[in-house]
Write an enzyme that holds these catalytic residues in place. Structure first.
Site, PDB file in Angstrom:
ATOM      1  CG  HIS A 141      -1.856   1.153   1.258  1.00 15.34           C
ATOM      2  ND1 HIS A 141      -1.869   2.084   2.269  1.00 15.34           N
ATOM      3  CD2 HIS A 141      -2.829   1.540   0.380  1.00 15.34           C
ATOM      4  CE1 HIS A 141      -2.809   2.977   2.032  1.00 15.34           C
ATOM      5  NE2 HIS A 141      -3.408   2.671   0.890  1.00 15.34           N
ATOM      6  CG  HIS A 166      -7.846   5.808  -2.531  1.00 16.92           C
ATOM      7  ND1 HIS A 166      -7.760   6.572  -1.396  1.00 16.92           N
ATOM      8  CD2 HIS A 166      -7.034   4.740  -2.334  1.00 16.92           C
ATOM      9  CE1 HIS A 166      -6.946   5.978  -0.530  1.00 16.92           C
ATOM     10  NE2 HIS A 166      -6.495   4.864  -1.077  1.00 16.92           N
ATOM     11  NE  ARG A 246       2.799  14.085  -4.234  1.00 11.22           N
ATOM     12  CZ  ARG A 246       1.893  13.333  -3.589  1.00 11.22           C
ATOM     13  NH1 ARG A 246       0.726  13.844  -3.245  1.00 11.22           N
ATOM     14  NH2 ARG A 246       2.166  12.080  -3.280  1.00 11.22           N
ATOM     15  CB  CYS A 297       7.266  15.948  -6.942  1.00  9.56           C
ATOM     16  SG  CYS A 297       6.380  14.460  -6.437  1.00  9.56           S
ATOM     17  CE1 TYR A 434       7.806  11.184  -2.087  1.00 10.45           C
ATOM     18  CE2 TYR A 434       6.585  10.522  -0.129  1.00 10.45           C
ATOM     19  CZ  TYR A 434       6.691  11.291  -1.274  1.00 10.45           C
ATOM     20  OH  TYR A 434       5.680  12.152  -1.616  1.00 10.45           O
TER      21      TYR A 434
END
Length: 590
Positions: A141, A166, A246, A297, A434
């Site tokens: 996830h 989502h 972001r 980003c 990340y």
């Protein structure tokens, strides 16, 4: 469940909510309809045929297989129309074959609740009338296993009401399709629908006002938007109105009273120095420092990875990068004020290896003490952006600026700083979010996530933003050589200077070295901001009427961009720094 033609009227859906929210019919338990920016997105799953109509508008009928998505403009087309190369592509996969939902067993909500992962049981969840076994997905996830486990044994509608990322693409439904194990009893789904319809809360009702015409918008709740190529390098210092956005969640809102009482907590208790709280006025009385720094980003150019294999996350083009002049107080000065006199002693003798940052939106991230307390590291507690008060969109009242590091370490809406022996908790530091997994790994269960480092410093990157003919020509044909003026940007993490940018028009057989313009005078080892470059390149028009160009940058450590991202592909789509490729049409169709 419907497997035949279905008609949905704009005002005749069973559940209809205001613009920006999800519209859902209980008769279509596997369909989501998103309304935003004068457009309608329909994402369907495994329905043989869907027909969509709008009051006083034409109807459209189309087949659906797995999570088919389309955008229908119901008003004028604007600049937020996503380019083909930035759209999520649905990969062809054997698992994309339709699932016969009618053949699956029916379960009750009680049965779903019983399967909550406790005592060796599987982890079930329901959504839109379908029951899913997500046991094997937990470690994959993107938001972290802790987050998804909050919904174990329950319906996920209430959670997706808050975490609306989502709905930004077909990916969640596409992944879930493979986990379907049954249907939820219709009466139980009706109860969930009624509960959701009765909810009046909107987590995003206090979002900042935005002029969306300037951006390519990937999602608006939460807002994730990039700067279009044609204006990306128009200003060396990016105006706030063009600075990419972001967000992981809704933008925190503070009342006037909360702003007046706002305090930053500096916690040195792990080092035996206690806790200090500083108001905004306290910080503004300290010596102000300005640093020009680029933020990018970690997923910038993720769309390039998707051409090889689907990744998870926003399919950014090259526009999730911007530069600003940040004003505030040096982190090292605030830490000294709080009682940290000797950073080396704290690290070597006290074992204090990390400085953690906490944001009002729940974000937690950290950096090493070597960067945080380096007098030449230029880490700022920031309250200004481009000479003006920091806007809510970008972290007001306070944010961290950690020059040379990936943007996620530059925590917005900062309310606490903590000296610690270990890195920050949470999915943005320790989870999958990340971390760059090997190209061969598509399931996080195959590795120990905790043993892999998170992204910290940026690599070396470049992009092409503008192409035009140096000399006007009335006609051109395939095989002709045309001199093109090409310009763009380049940036390297860690303060490494850009020493060269090369451009090719023949797949690297020959290179033209660009002239580096703005940003070329940055101090060695403290080049926190991007550079702009330009050059003239002889291009040969190919048989299809296009010329093809690519750029690569070289930094002061002689790191250079790789030719392709195929071998750096990772499931999270992080750190794509391959040659930036672009084509331009020079021969118009007859």
């Amino acid at each position: 469940m419907l497997h035949t033609s279905t008609k949905i009227g704009f005002h005749s859906c069973t559940r209809a909510v205001r613009v920006g929210s999800r519209v859902r019919s209980k008769f279509l338990p596997q369909m989501n309809i998103l309304i935003r920016n004068y457009q309608v997105m329909v994402i369907g799953v495994k329905l043989t045929n869907i027909r969509v109509s709008f009051d006083n508008r034409d109807s459209f009928s189309f087949p659906t297989t797995l999570a088919v998505a389309f955008m229908l403009a119901t008003a004028k087309m604007t600049n937020d129309t996503v380019c083909e190369e930035q759209r999520d592509e649905i990969p062809k996969d054997e698992s994309d074959s339709p699932v016969d939902m009618e053949s699956l067993p029916i379960y009750t909500s009680v049965q779903v609740t019983e399967n909550n992962g406790q005592d060796g049981k599987p982890i079930w969840m329901s959504y839109g009338g379908v029951v899913y076994d997500v046991t094997n997905f937990i470690s994959n996830h993107p938001g972290g296993s802790e987050m998804i486990l909050k919904a174990a044994g329950s319906a996920i509608e209430p959670f997706w009401h808050v975490y609306r990322q989502h709905f930004a693409s077909d990916l969640p439904l596409r992944l879930m399709e493979r986990m379907a194990v049954g249907q939820l009893a219709e009466d139980d789904q009706d109860v969930i629908d009624e509960q959701m319809a009765e909810r009046e809360d909107d987590p995003f009702e206090k979002e900042p006002e935005r002029d969306n015409d300037h951006f390519i918008i990937h999602s608006d709740t939460p807002m994730n938007a990039e700067c279009p190529d044609n204006v990306l390098s128009s200003n060396y210092i990016t105006p706030g109105s063009l600075f990419y956005i972001r967000h992981h969640h809704q933008v925190p809102f503070l009342s006037e009273d909360e702003m007046e009482k706002y305090e930053l907590e500096i916690d040195l208790s792990a080092y035996g120095r206690g806790v200090l709280k500083l108001s905004l006025e306290d910080l503004k009385k300290m010596r102000k420092v300005e640093v020009t720094s680029t933020l990018q980003c970690s997923g910038n150019r993720r769309s390039g990875y998707n051409k090889f294999q689907k990744t998870s996350g926003t399919a950014w083009g090259q526009g999730a990068i911007s530069t600003a002049k940040w004003g505030g107080v040096r982190l090292i000065d605030v830490m000294k004020l709080a009682g940290l006199d000797d950073a080396i002693d704290a690290a070597e003798k006290g074992g204090m290896q990390h400085v953690r940052f906490y944001g009002l939106d729940g974000m937690e991230a950290s950096i090493g003490i070597e960067k945080a307390l380096n007098p030449y590291g230029d880490c700022l507690i920031c309250y200004e952006m481009n000479g003006e008060p920091l806007p809510r969109e970008h972290g007001s009242p306070l944010r961290m600026i950690v020059p040379g590091y990936v943007a996620v370490r530059n925590v917005k809406w900062l309310n606490k700083i903590e000296l610690a022996k270990t890195e920050a908790e949470g999915p943005w530091q320790r989870g999958l979010n990340y971390k760059t997994l090997p190209p061969s790994v598509t399931d996080a269960k195959e590795i120990k996530i905790e043993d892999m480092p998170s992204m910290i410093e940026g690599s070396v990157f470049s992009g092409i933003t503008k192409i035009k003919r140096s000399v006007a020509t009335e006609s051109a044909k395939p095989g002709d050589k045309i001199l093109m003026k090409v310009s763009g940007w380049a940036w390297a993490g860690g303060g490494r200077n850009i020493v060269r940018v090369d451009v090719t028009s023949d797949e690297g057989k020959n290179w033209t070295t660009a002239s580096v313009k703005e940003g070329s005078d940055q101090r060695f080892g403290r080049a926190w901001a991007w550079v702009f470059w330009e050059c003239e390149v002889n291009c040969t028009i190919q048989d299809d009427g296009y010329a093809y160009l690519a750029s690569k940058a070289l930094d002061s450590a002689f790191n250079v961009q790789p030719e392709s991202c195929e071998h750096t592909w990772n499931v999270r789509g992080l750190g794509n720094n391959s040659w930036y490729r672009v084509s331009t049409k020079l021969v118009q169709d007859a």
